[in-house]
Design a protein around this motif. Structure first.
Motif: not given
Length: 202
Positions: A15-36
């Motif tokens: 398997f690849e990881l991003d957008n195969v096993l889980y939605p990568e957006n779920d990671y990135l949007l939490q990173v953006y939340y923490l940066f904000a």
């Protein structure tokens, strides 16, 4: 087709990881939340406004140049690019990353049938490992073998071939599950069976 029909004659699934096993957006949007939140703490810029801008920009135009656009919009010092990039690599997420339900069920079936599971993932190794550590695997983590192509300085097809060689298997004994043309092309180079993750459903 029932997902398991794809692998009834296989011994390993890659398997690849991003957008195969889980939605990568779920990671990135939490990173953006923490940066904000970080920007609000250090620069007294309203976190909700920063996050809303980043979310909208990301959803409409993707992740490219997102820091630069946000910095220009809110007058954020360019020195915080470092913090933005660092969060991508080692953020401690507020919420665990969840596998797609169909992929979780598929992988659980693979384990029950004693098939080997490999993850071969591209991208920054530290970031990819951070994602893996913060994913809710529901007990599957002890059955995973992970390869980071950037860390190994190898193409995916080289890693695929090494996995086959080390397990004394032919391409007909394996299946690659991906979500992009690169994964498909890398598999095709050695005639390794490939399916798009969206084809797996119950």
């Amino acid at each position: 087709m029932d997902a398991y029909q794809y692998v009834k004659d296989k011994q390993i699934v890659i398997f690849e990881l991003d957008n195969v096993l889980y939605p990568e957006n779920d990671y990135l949007l939490q990173v953006y939340y923490l940066f904000a939140q970080f920007v609000e703490y250090t620069e007294q810029k309203l976190a909700t406004s920063v996050l809303e801008f980043m979310r909208t920009e990301f959803e409409e135009n993707g992740a490219g140049q997102l820091f630069e656009k946000t910095a220009a919009q809110f007058g954020i010092d360019k020195k915080y690019q470092y913090n933005f990039d660092l969060l991508h690599q080692n953020a401690r997420l507020p919420l665990k990353l969840l596998l797609y339900k169909n992929m979780l069920e598929f992988m659980q079936e693979l384990v029950l049938d004693r098939k080997q599971i490999f993850i071969v993932t591209a991208g920054n190794p530290e970031q990819q490992l951070n994602k893996i550590k913060q994913t809710e695997w529901n007990g599957l983590e002890k059955y995973l073998t992970v390869y980071f192509s950037e860390e190994l300085n190898q193409s995916k097809v080289e890693i695929f071939q090494n996995i086959l060689n080390s397990n004394n298997l032919s391409v007909n004994n394996a299946l690659v599950v991906g979500a992009n043309n690169y994964d498909r092309q890398q598999s095709k180079l050695i005639n390794l069976p490939y399916i798009v993750s969206l084809e797996i459903y119950k």
